[in-house]
Design a protein around this motif. Structure first.
Motif, PDB file in Angstrom:
ATOM      1  N   GLN A 171       0.845  -1.259  -0.021  1.00 44.26           N
ATOM      2  CA  GLN A 171      -0.126   0.111   0.126  1.00 44.26           C
ATOM      3  C   GLN A 171       0.807   1.341  -0.281  1.00 44.26           C
ATOM      4  OE1 GLN A 171      -3.666  -0.002   0.251  1.00 44.26           O
ATOM      5  NE2 GLN A 171      -3.074   1.961  -0.474  1.00 44.26           N
ATOM      6  N   PRO A 172       1.137   1.465  -1.317  1.00 40.51           N
ATOM      7  CA  PRO A 172       1.771   2.774  -0.824  1.00 40.51           C
ATOM      8  C   PRO A 172       0.964   4.324  -0.347  1.00 40.51           C
ATOM      9  CG  PRO A 172       2.592   1.635  -3.550  1.00 40.51           C
ATOM     10  CD  PRO A 172       1.375   0.648  -2.458  1.00 40.51           C
ATOM     11  N   ARG A 173       2.095   5.363  -0.414  1.00 42.29           N
ATOM     12  CA  ARG A 173       0.576   6.381   0.631  1.00 42.29           C
ATOM     13  C   ARG A 173      -0.411   6.733  -0.476  1.00 42.29           C
ATOM     14  NH1 ARG A 173       2.066   7.370   5.299  1.00 42.29           N
ATOM     15  NH2 ARG A 173       1.449   9.559   4.596  1.00 42.29           N
ATOM     16  N   GLN A 174      -0.433   7.274  -0.138  1.00 47.20           N
ATOM     17  CA  GLN A 174      -2.309   7.679  -1.029  1.00 47.20           C
ATOM     18  C   GLN A 174      -1.303   9.037  -2.161  1.00 47.20           C
ATOM     19  OE1 GLN A 174      -5.236   6.343  -1.013  1.00 47.20           O
ATOM     20  NE2 GLN A 174      -7.145   7.755  -2.416  1.00 47.20           N
ATOM     21  N   PRO A 175      -1.160   8.371  -3.491  1.00 43.93           N
ATOM     22  CA  PRO A 175      -0.509   9.860  -4.272  1.00 43.93           C
ATOM     23  C   PRO A 175      -1.737  10.675  -5.091  1.00 43.93           C
ATOM     24  CG  PRO A 175      -1.436   7.628  -5.894  1.00 43.93           C
ATOM     25  CD  PRO A 175      -1.451   7.457  -4.075  1.00 43.93           C
ATOM     26  N   ALA A 176      -3.424  10.051  -5.022  1.00 40.40           N
ATOM     27  CA  ALA A 176      -3.959  11.952  -5.411  1.00 40.40           C
ATOM     28  C   ALA A 176      -4.730  12.221  -4.468  1.00 40.40           C
ATOM     29  CB  ALA A 176      -5.404  10.961  -5.730  1.00 40.40           C
ATOM     30  N   SER A 177      -4.977  12.966  -4.394  1.00 35.78           N
ATOM     31  CA  SER A 177      -5.779  13.467  -3.552  1.00 35.78           C
ATOM     32  C   SER A 177      -7.339  13.688  -2.951  1.00 35.78           C
ATOM     33  CB  SER A 177      -5.939  15.433  -3.423  1.00 35.78           C
ATOM     34  OG  SER A 177      -6.458  16.002  -4.086  1.00 35.78           O
ATOM     35  N   ALA A 178      -7.663  13.933  -2.223  1.00 41.53           N
ATOM     36  CA  ALA A 178      -9.038  14.009  -1.858  1.00 41.53           C
ATOM     37  C   ALA A 178     -10.288  14.313  -3.067  1.00 41.53           C
ATOM     38  CB  ALA A 178      -9.452  14.434  -0.536  1.00 41.53           C
ATOM     39  N   ALA A 179      -9.656  15.808  -3.551  1.00 35.92           N
ATOM     40  CA  ALA A 179     -10.484  16.404  -4.666  1.00 35.92           C
ATOM     41  C   ALA A 179     -10.160  15.178  -5.580  1.00 35.92           C
ATOM     42  CB  ALA A 179     -10.232  17.716  -5.293  1.00 35.92           C
ATOM     43  N   GLN A 180      -8.524  14.561  -5.974  1.00 33.99           N
ATOM     44  CA  GLN A 180      -8.624  13.903  -7.213  1.00 33.99           C
ATOM     45  C   GLN A 180     -10.002  12.488  -7.315  1.00 33.99           C
ATOM     46  OE1 GLN A 180      -4.831  13.850  -6.378  1.00 33.99           O
ATOM     47  NE2 GLN A 180      -4.054  15.148  -9.174  1.00 33.99           N
ATOM     48  N   ALA A 181      -9.911  11.662  -5.648  1.00 32.91           N
ATOM     49  CA  ALA A 181     -10.580  11.000  -5.698  1.00 32.91           C
ATOM     50  C   ALA A 181     -12.049  11.676  -6.112  1.00 32.91           C
ATOM     51  CB  ALA A 181     -10.340  10.510  -4.208  1.00 32.91           C
ATOM     52  N   ARG A 182     -12.708  12.389  -5.042  1.00 28.48           N
ATOM     53  CA  ARG A 182     -13.803  12.632  -5.736  1.00 28.48           C
ATOM     54  C   ARG A 182     -14.456  12.770  -7.302  1.00 28.48           C
ATOM     55  NH1 ARG A 182     -13.292  16.231  -1.193  1.00 28.48           N
ATOM     56  NH2 ARG A 182     -12.868  17.982  -2.218  1.00 28.48           N
ATOM     57  N   THR A 183     -13.406  13.626  -7.758  1.00 27.41           N
ATOM     58  CA  THR A 183     -13.378  13.753  -9.054  1.00 27.41           C
ATOM     59  C   THR A 183     -13.341  11.578 -10.261  1.00 27.41           C
ATOM     60  OG1 THR A 183     -12.334  15.402  -9.593  1.00 27.41           O
ATOM     61  CG2 THR A 183     -12.575  15.269 -11.401  1.00 27.41           C
ATOM     62  N   ALA A 184     -12.901  11.591  -9.899  1.00 26.64           N
ATOM     63  CA  ALA A 184     -12.677  10.029 -10.249  1.00 26.64           C
ATOM     64  C   ALA A 184     -14.622   9.857  -9.969  1.00 26.64           C
ATOM     65  CB  ALA A 184     -11.371   9.574  -9.870  1.00 26.64           C
ATOM     66  N   LEU A 185     -14.616   9.772  -8.621  1.00 27.26           N
ATOM     67  CA  LEU A 185     -16.169   8.790  -8.220  1.00 27.26           C
ATOM     68  C   LEU A 185     -17.114   9.026  -9.220  1.00 27.26           C
ATOM     69  CD1 LEU A 185     -15.132   7.834  -4.471  1.00 27.26           C
ATOM     70  CD2 LEU A 185     -15.964   6.351  -6.305  1.00 27.26           C
ATOM     71  N   ALA A 186     -16.985  10.518  -9.503  1.00 26.28           N
ATOM     72  CA  ALA A 186     -17.730  11.447 -10.232  1.00 26.28           C
ATOM     73  C   ALA A 186     -17.963  10.801 -11.830  1.00 26.28           C
ATOM     74  CB  ALA A 186     -17.980  12.890 -10.167  1.00 26.28           C
ATOM     75  N   SER A 187     -16.978  10.872 -11.988  1.00 28.43           N
ATOM     76  CA  SER A 187     -17.108   9.998 -13.592  1.00 28.43           C
ATOM     77  C   SER A 187     -17.241   9.408 -13.269  1.00 28.43           C
ATOM     78  CB  SER A 187     -15.433  10.416 -13.696  1.00 28.43           C
ATOM     79  OG  SER A 187     -14.730  11.254 -13.896  1.00 28.43           O
ATOM     80  N   LEU A 188     -16.785   8.151 -12.033  1.00 27.61           N
ATOM     81  CA  LEU A 188     -17.596   6.345 -12.394  1.00 27.61           C
ATOM     82  C   LEU A 188     -18.964   6.711 -12.566  1.00 27.61           C
ATOM     83  CD1 LEU A 188     -17.306   3.054 -12.051  1.00 27.61           C
ATOM     84  CD2 LEU A 188     -16.846   4.065  -9.719  1.00 27.61           C
ATOM     85  N   GLN A 189     -19.339   7.070 -11.278  1.00 26.76           N
ATOM     86  CA  GLN A 189     -21.024   7.681 -11.612  1.00 26.76           C
ATOM     87  C   GLN A 189     -21.847   7.806 -12.399  1.00 26.76           C
ATOM     88  OE1 GLN A 189     -21.824  10.386  -8.138  1.00 26.76           O
ATOM     89  NE2 GLN A 189     -24.163   9.506  -8.313  1.00 26.76           N
ATOM     90  N   ARG A 190     -21.100   8.667 -13.205  1.00 26.69           N
ATOM     91  CA  ARG A 190     -21.957   9.002 -14.102  1.00 26.69           C
ATOM     92  C   ARG A 190     -22.323   7.698 -15.570  1.00 26.69           C
ATOM     93  NH1 ARG A 190     -18.892  14.685 -13.682  1.00 26.69           N
ATOM     94  NH2 ARG A 190     -17.228  13.857 -15.285  1.00 26.69           N
ATOM     95  N   ALA A 191     -20.701   7.726 -15.740  1.00 29.93           N
ATOM     96  CA  ALA A 191     -20.347   5.772 -15.833  1.00 29.93           C
ATOM     97  C   ALA A 191     -21.455   4.968 -15.908  1.00 29.93           C
ATOM     98  CB  ALA A 191     -19.015   5.990 -16.353  1.00 29.93           C
ATOM     99  N   LEU A 192     -21.820   4.630 -15.195  1.00 29.65           N
ATOM    100  CA  LEU A 192     -22.785   3.642 -14.610  1.00 29.65           C
ATOM    101  C   LEU A 192     -24.567   4.347 -14.618  1.00 29.65           C
ATOM    102  CD1 LEU A 192     -21.337   2.821 -10.910  1.00 29.65           C
ATOM    103  CD2 LEU A 192     -21.096   1.490 -13.180  1.00 29.65           C
ATOM    104  N   GLU A 193     -24.714   5.422 -14.598  1.00 28.05           N
ATOM    105  CA  GLU A 193     -25.898   5.993 -14.434  1.00 28.05           C
ATOM    106  C   GLU A 193     -25.912   5.739 -16.025  1.00 28.05           C
ATOM    107  OE1 GLU A 193     -26.241   8.547 -11.167  1.00 28.05           O
ATOM    108  OE2 GLU A 193     -25.604   9.643 -12.635  1.00 28.05           O
ATOM    109  N   THR A 194     -24.929   6.467 -17.011  1.00 24.97           N
ATOM    110  CA  THR A 194     -25.532   6.557 -18.571  1.00 24.97           C
ATOM    111  C   THR A 194     -25.061   5.123 -19.265  1.00 24.97           C
ATOM    112  OG1 THR A 194     -23.463   7.367 -18.812  1.00 24.97           O
ATOM    113  CG2 THR A 194     -24.786   9.003 -18.440  1.00 24.97           C
ATOM    114  N   GLY A 195     -24.348   3.891 -18.421  1.00 19.29           N
ATOM    115  CA  GLY A 195     -24.162   3.247 -18.935  1.00 19.29           C
ATOM    116  C   GLY A 195     -23.124   2.934 -19.958  1.00 19.29           C
TER     117      GLY A 195
END
Length: 304
Positions: A171-195
């Motif tokens: 488990q290397p130290r988290q390279p992404a910030s919380a803001a980057q994680a939120r952005t990635a999850l928002a993109s994932l959420q849109r992908a799931l909702e739109t298929g």
């Protein structure tokens, strides 16, 4: 442990005051060692029963003494949990906690609580986990840790070094910030909702790992799924088969951005993620309803 005769009145009131003052810290210590809020609460109850019998005049530092008691009870509980996990259906993930924004602001605390790190801590021995948590998260001195785990200080230093190397390798130290994680999850959420399969692929690292925990109660992958293509096929295929798109609500879980999914208004599960420089490298989906009881209100977790 220094125990005396049962106490009443003023002594019990003082003992209660000290215990309550440190309760949030003690819960956090127990949870980080166990990965289970329910078991952490049991450990606190057991610790209180022992603390209530202690002669406070023999205690120099209530905080240190209580951490020692909780650590010993958590070690006992870890060994009994190991037997439960052997009979568990599919992968075992930690019990997710809804946490407040101030936890996310404490980067070290949030990282120590993250689902990704908690999964790695599962691969340590009970003593290694206790030593790692006390030293790396709560900065407890080696001498005090030695008293907590019944080892010599020299042995504790060796255990701490070994546990740290083990964790860093996985488990290397988290390279992404919380803001980057939120952005990635928002993109994932849109992908799931739109298929959108391609958008889903784009947000995942090629070697991403998906771990699902249904506990034999709800359907979940019985072993980790590795690789972006395989994960996208599994998830999109499952959604197409069910014909229902779950709604996702961005939340803070274990101090990190996460998505809470609902089907027809009913809680379905929590998706936590580890985000690296190449995208999402880990997806952790907890569906076992017995592990979703801490999502109605924030759980207070602290380091001091």
């Amino acid at each position: 442990m220094e125990e005396g005769p049962p106490r009443h009145g003023h002594a019990v009131a003082v003992a209660t005051e000290v215990f309550v003052a440190h309760r949030n810290l003690l819960f956090t210590v127990a949870y980080e060692m166990l990965g289970s809020a329910a078991d952490a609460e049991d450990v606190l109850q057991e610790s209180w029963l022992r603390w209530a019998e202690v002669d406070l005049e023999t205690v120099r530092d209530g905080r240190s003494y209580l951490i020692r008691v909780v650590t010993r009870q958590a070690l006992n509980r870890l060994r009994t949990m190991a037997r439960r996990k052997e009979a568990y259906v599919g992968p075992w993930l930690p019990e997710p906690l809804l946490t407040s924004p101030d936890v996310a602001e404490d980067v070290e605390l949030a990282e120590s609580l993250s689902m990704a790190l908690m999964v790695v801590l599962e691969t340590l021995t009970p003593t290694e986990r206790a030593v790692f948590v006390l030293r790396e998260v709560f900065d407890v001195g080696y001498d005090e840790i030695a008293r907590s785990v019944d080892k010599s200080e020299a042995a504790v230093r060796q255990i701490a070094h070994r546990a740290r190397k083990h964790v860093e390798a996985r488990q290397p130290r988290q390279p992404a910030s919380a803001a980057q994680a939120r952005t990635a999850l928002a993109s994932l959420q849109r992908a799931l909702e739109t298929g959108d399969r391609q958008a889903f692929l784009d947000v995942l690292a090629p070697d991403v790992v998906y771990i699902g925990d249904g506990g034999g109660i709800r359907q979940a992958a019985l072993r980790p799924v590795v690789g972006a293509d395989r994960i996208v096929r599994m998830v999109m295929g499952g959604l197409a088969k069910s014909g229902v798109i779950p709604t996702a609500e961005p939340s803070l879980v274990n101090g990190m951005p996460a998505l809470v999914f609902r089907l027809d208004g009913e809680l379905d599960g929590v998706l936590a993620a580890r985000v690296g420089s190449t995208g999402i490298t880990g997806l952790y989906y907890v569906r076992n309803p017995e592990k979703l009881t801490r999502l109605g209100a924030d759980t207070v977790v602290v380091r001091s």
